[in-house]
Design a protein around this motif. Structure first.
Motif, PDB file in Angstrom:
ATOM      1  N   ASP A 105       0.201   7.056 -16.912  1.00 52.60           N
ATOM      2  CA  ASP A 105       0.915   6.760 -15.669  1.00 52.60           C
ATOM      3  C   ASP A 105       2.077   5.806 -15.959  1.00 52.60           C
ATOM      4  O   ASP A 105       2.028   4.999 -16.899  1.00 52.60           O
ATOM      5  N   GLN A 106       3.075   5.887 -15.112  1.00 48.53           N
ATOM      6  CA  GLN A 106       4.202   4.973 -15.227  1.00 48.53           C
ATOM      7  C   GLN A 106       4.445   4.269 -13.900  1.00 48.53           C
ATOM      8  O   GLN A 106       4.201   4.828 -12.831  1.00 48.53           O
ATOM      9  N   ALA A 107       4.916   3.036 -14.003  1.00 48.04           N
ATOM     10  CA  ALA A 107       5.323   2.266 -12.821  1.00 48.04           C
ATOM     11  C   ALA A 107       6.343   1.251 -13.288  1.00 48.04           C
ATOM     12  O   ALA A 107       6.418   0.913 -14.472  1.00 48.04           O
ATOM     13  N   THR A 108       7.164   0.776 -12.363  1.00 46.60           N
ATOM     14  CA  THR A 108       8.131  -0.257 -12.732  1.00 46.60           C
ATOM     15  C   THR A 108       7.400  -1.565 -13.013  1.00 46.60           C
ATOM     16  O   THR A 108       6.285  -1.806 -12.522  1.00 46.60           O
ATOM     17  N   LEU A 109       8.031  -2.397 -13.811  1.00 50.51           N
ATOM     18  CA  LEU A 109       7.459  -3.725 -14.040  1.00 50.51           C
ATOM     19  C   LEU A 109       7.279  -4.449 -12.710  1.00 50.51           C
ATOM     20  O   LEU A 109       6.305  -5.178 -12.511  1.00 50.51           O
ATOM     21  N   ARG A 110       8.221  -4.264 -11.810  1.00 47.83           N
ATOM     22  CA  ARG A 110       8.137  -4.903 -10.492  1.00 47.83           C
ATOM     23  C   ARG A 110       6.814  -4.536  -9.804  1.00 47.83           C
ATOM     24  O   ARG A 110       6.072  -5.407  -9.338  1.00 47.83           O
ATOM     25  N   ASP A 111       6.521  -3.243  -9.753  1.00 49.79           N
ATOM     26  CA  ASP A 111       5.309  -2.809  -9.062  1.00 49.79           C
ATOM     27  C   ASP A 111       4.054  -3.215  -9.816  1.00 49.79           C
ATOM     28  O   ASP A 111       3.013  -3.498  -9.209  1.00 49.79           O
ATOM     29  N   LEU A 112       4.136  -3.269 -11.131  1.00 49.61           N
ATOM     30  CA  LEU A 112       2.981  -3.709 -11.921  1.00 49.61           C
ATOM     31  C   LEU A 112       2.716  -5.197 -11.707  1.00 49.61           C
ATOM     32  O   LEU A 112       1.548  -5.630 -11.700  1.00 49.61           O
ATOM     33  N   ILE A 113       3.769  -5.990 -11.524  1.00 50.74           N
ATOM     34  CA  ILE A 113       3.562  -7.415 -11.219  1.00 50.74           C
ATOM     35  C   ILE A 113       2.916  -7.558  -9.851  1.00 50.74           C
ATOM     36  O   ILE A 113       2.004  -8.372  -9.664  1.00 50.74           O
ATOM     37  N   TYR A 114       3.384  -6.766  -8.881  1.00 52.49           N
ATOM     38  CA  TYR A 114       2.734  -6.794  -7.571  1.00 52.49           C
ATOM     39  C   TYR A 114       1.242  -6.498  -7.702  1.00 52.49           C
ATOM     40  O   TYR A 114       0.397  -7.208  -7.136  1.00 52.49           O
ATOM     41  N   ALA A 115       0.896  -5.444  -8.420  1.00 46.47           N
ATOM     42  CA  ALA A 115      -0.512  -5.057  -8.563  1.00 46.47           C
ATOM     43  C   ALA A 115      -1.307  -6.130  -9.300  1.00 46.47           C
ATOM     44  O   ALA A 115      -2.461  -6.414  -8.955  1.00 46.47           O
ATOM     45  N   THR A 205       3.911 -13.076  -4.490  1.00 47.31           N
ATOM     46  CA  THR A 205       2.605 -13.603  -4.092  1.00 47.31           C
ATOM     47  C   THR A 205       2.466 -13.905  -2.606  1.00 47.31           C
ATOM     48  O   THR A 205       1.370 -14.221  -2.149  1.00 47.31           O
ATOM     49  N   ASN A 206       3.558 -13.812  -1.856  1.00 42.24           N
ATOM     50  CA  ASN A 206       3.475 -14.218  -0.449  1.00 42.24           C
ATOM     51  C   ASN A 206       3.363 -13.038   0.507  1.00 42.24           C
ATOM     52  O   ASN A 206       3.495 -13.215   1.715  1.00 42.24           O
ATOM     53  N   GLN A 207       3.130 -11.834  -0.007  1.00 41.64           N
ATOM     54  CA  GLN A 207       3.017 -10.654   0.840  1.00 41.64           C
ATOM     55  C   GLN A 207       1.564 -10.209   0.954  1.00 41.64           C
ATOM     56  O   GLN A 207       0.857 -10.139  -0.050  1.00 41.64           O
ATOM     57  N   SER A 208       1.133  -9.922   2.157  1.00 39.96           N
ATOM     58  CA  SER A 208      -0.254  -9.492   2.370  1.00 39.96           C
ATOM     59  C   SER A 208      -0.464  -8.026   2.027  1.00 39.96           C
ATOM     60  O   SER A 208      -1.567  -7.615   1.672  1.00 39.96           O
ATOM     61  N   SER A 209       0.598  -7.218   2.110  1.00 40.57           N
ATOM     62  CA  SER A 209       0.491  -5.808   1.740  1.00 40.57           C
ATOM     63  C   SER A 209       1.821  -5.337   1.173  1.00 40.57           C
ATOM     64  O   SER A 209       2.882  -5.901   1.475  1.00 40.57           O
ATOM     65  N   ARG A 210       1.750  -4.289   0.375  1.00 41.20           N
ATOM     66  CA  ARG A 210       2.942  -3.776  -0.287  1.00 41.20           C
ATOM     67  C   ARG A 210       2.679  -2.354  -0.774  1.00 41.20           C
ATOM     68  O   ARG A 210       1.605  -2.071  -1.313  1.00 41.20           O
ATOM     69  N   SER A 211       3.618  -1.473  -0.595  1.00 41.33           N
ATOM     70  CA  SER A 211       3.516  -0.114  -1.122  1.00 41.33           C
ATOM     71  C   SER A 211       4.255  -0.036  -2.454  1.00 41.33           C
ATOM     72  O   SER A 211       5.384  -0.533  -2.570  1.00 41.33           O
ATOM     73  N   ILE A 212       3.627   0.580  -3.451  1.00 44.14           N
ATOM     74  CA  ILE A 212       4.254   0.757  -4.754  1.00 44.14           C
ATOM     75  C   ILE A 212       4.197   2.234  -5.130  1.00 44.14           C
ATOM     76  O   ILE A 212       3.494   3.026  -4.498  1.00 44.14           O
ATOM     77  N   THR A 213       4.938   2.595  -6.170  1.00 37.38           N
ATOM     78  CA  THR A 213       5.019   3.983  -6.600  1.00 37.38           C
ATOM     79  C   THR A 213       4.471   4.134  -8.011  1.00 37.38           C
ATOM     80  O   THR A 213       4.825   3.356  -8.908  1.00 37.38           O
ATOM     81  N   ILE A 214       3.623   5.130  -8.204  1.00 38.59           N
ATOM     82  CA  ILE A 214       3.081   5.484  -9.514  1.00 38.59           C
ATOM     83  C   ILE A 214       3.600   6.874  -9.869  1.00 38.59           C
ATOM     84  O   ILE A 214       3.564   7.793  -9.046  1.00 38.59           O
ATOM     85  N   TYR A 215       4.106   7.008 -11.079  1.00 40.66           N
ATOM     86  CA  TYR A 215       4.615   8.285 -11.557  1.00 40.66           C
ATOM     87  C   TYR A 215       3.566   8.912 -12.478  1.00 40.66           C
ATOM     88  O   TYR A 215       3.223   8.327 -13.510  1.00 40.66           O
ATOM     89  N   ARG A 216       3.083  10.091 -12.093  1.00 42.82           N
ATOM     90  CA  ARG A 216       2.007  10.748 -12.846  1.00 42.82           C
ATOM     91  C   ARG A 216       2.325  12.232 -13.022  1.00 42.82           C
ATOM     92  O   ARG A 216       2.418  12.976 -12.032  1.00 42.82           O
ATOM     93  N   ALA A 217       2.516  12.639 -14.256  1.00 44.44           N
ATOM     94  CA  ALA A 217       2.729  14.050 -14.579  1.00 44.44           C
ATOM     95  C   ALA A 217       3.820  14.665 -13.717  1.00 44.44           C
ATOM     96  O   ALA A 217       3.662  15.758 -13.168  1.00 44.44           O
ATOM     97  N   GLY A 218       4.918  13.959 -13.582  1.00 49.56           N
ATOM     98  CA  GLY A 218       6.047  14.493 -12.834  1.00 49.56           C
ATOM     99  C   GLY A 218       5.957  14.330 -11.331  1.00 49.56           C
ATOM    100  O   GLY A 218       6.853  14.761 -10.603  1.00 49.56           O
ATOM    101  N   GLN A 219       4.896  13.714 -10.857  1.00 52.77           N
ATOM    102  CA  GLN A 219       4.726  13.508  -9.424  1.00 52.77           C
ATOM    103  C   GLN A 219       4.831  12.021  -9.083  1.00 52.77           C
ATOM    104  O   GLN A 219       4.503  11.160  -9.900  1.00 52.77           O
TER     105      GLN A 219
END
Length: 322
Positions: A105-115, A205-219
């Motif tokens: 799987d791939q994700a941006t560093l930004r989204d990985l820091i959020y997770a 760290t100050n957000q209670s929720s956040r949507s991120i994107t995961i790239y998997r097999a072209g999706q």
């Protein structure tokens, strides 16, 4: 949600204390927690208990993971929008992924820091370490394992910030590597103060929720993160990290800032004072309730200190003496 009336912190740990008790009903329970409450700008310690004891700190290690990544992104000028790939070996280090990451799987560093910071996702933390560690080795023209290089950077960051009683062995903080990772409440406070001094980290760290994107097999897959920090938004709390492992118990670092104050000087110039408190609590059975009580205790001591003119009667009251 915890109410301050549910527990009252004993005054025995006000300044440079070594133990404290929580009173629940009529029973006094001896707490085994390690505590450090310090204001971020003056680095004056207002509450402390067993703050120098080396102990497991679980996912508090992820504070260093995020900061090494952000420091690298700034220094390299690559930024946090670049994609990182989940390495297959990540699942040999941990199988805990709150967002369902898979090898490749791939994700941006930004989204990985959020997770990493919001949900404590171990695979996200390992992926950050793998990516940044590989880049370090490539820039240095060295061979080696990227995770070893990244952990080296974590420990160098800790040493730079004065956290000399700390030793990280992985980017996720689980006690499944040898030697076991450890730190102290005082050292985690040092790392937390560095972290909250960076506006970029507070944004994660100050957000209670956040949507991120995961790239998997072209999706493109969307994942919604929910922060594990139950105190966000309470008493101006805007971070920082929560964790629980079998060895470390419940751990939490919270930070809160009050509105700045202005003090007029004799020459009619004005000084602006900022007020931010950092609370570190390690090994608690009730981390959110106790951390909130400690925050109230810290602000009360801080306000008394300000009213007295910010005296430093003993240098051991300062964080750099711990």
């Amino acid at each position: 949600m915890f109410s301050p009336s549910m527990a009252r912190l004993s005054s025995r740990a006000l300044i440079l204390g070594i133990s404290f008790s929580f009173i629940t009903g009529a029973a006094a329970l001896r707490a085994q927690s390690a505590v450090m409450v310090v204001d971020a700008f003056n680095k004056k310690v207002h509450v402390a208990a067993d703050a120098l004891a080396k102990r497991p700190v679980g996912g508090m290690a992820k504070i260093a993971t995020a900061m090494v990544t952000l420091d690298w992104a700034e220094a390299s000028k690559v930024g946090v929008g670049v994609l990182a790939t989940v390495p297959a070996y990540a699942f040999q280090m941990s199988n805990q992924t709150s967002i369902g990451l898979q090898p490749g799987d791939q994700a941006t560093l930004r989204d990985l820091i959020y997770a990493t910071m919001m949900t404590g996702d171990d695979i996200a933390a390992i992926t950050l370490g793998d990516f940044v560690g590989k880049d370090h080795l490539a820039r240095l023209g060295r061979n080696g394992h990227p995770m070893e290089e990244f952990v080296k950077q974590m420990n160098q960051l800790a040493k730079r910030e004065g956290a000399r009683a700390t030793h990280f062995t992985n980017p996720h903080g689980l006690e499944n590597s040898r030697p076991l990772p450890y730190s102290t409440a005082a050292d985690i406070a040092r790392l937390a103060i560095y972290a909250v001094s960076r506006p970029a980290l507070r944004f994660y760290t100050n957000q209670s929720s956040r949507s991120i994107t995961i790239y998997r097999a072209g999706q493109q897959l969307s994942a919604t993160l929910q922060s594990t920090n139950q105190l966000l938004g309470v008493d101006r709390i805007d971070g920082v990290k929560t964790s629980v492992t079998q060895r470390s118990g419940g751990c939490v670092v919270i930070s809160a800032e009050k509105p700045s104050s202005v003090q007029v000087q004799a020459d009619n110039t004005s000084l602006i004072y900022r007020h931010r408190m950092v609370v570190v609590l390690l090994g608690s059975a009730n981390p959110f309730g106790e951390a909130r009580t400690l925050l109230h205790q810290g602000w009360a001591a801080y306000d008394r200190w300000l009213a007295a003119g910010r005296p430093i009667t003993d240098k051991r009251q300062m964080l750099d003496q711990f």
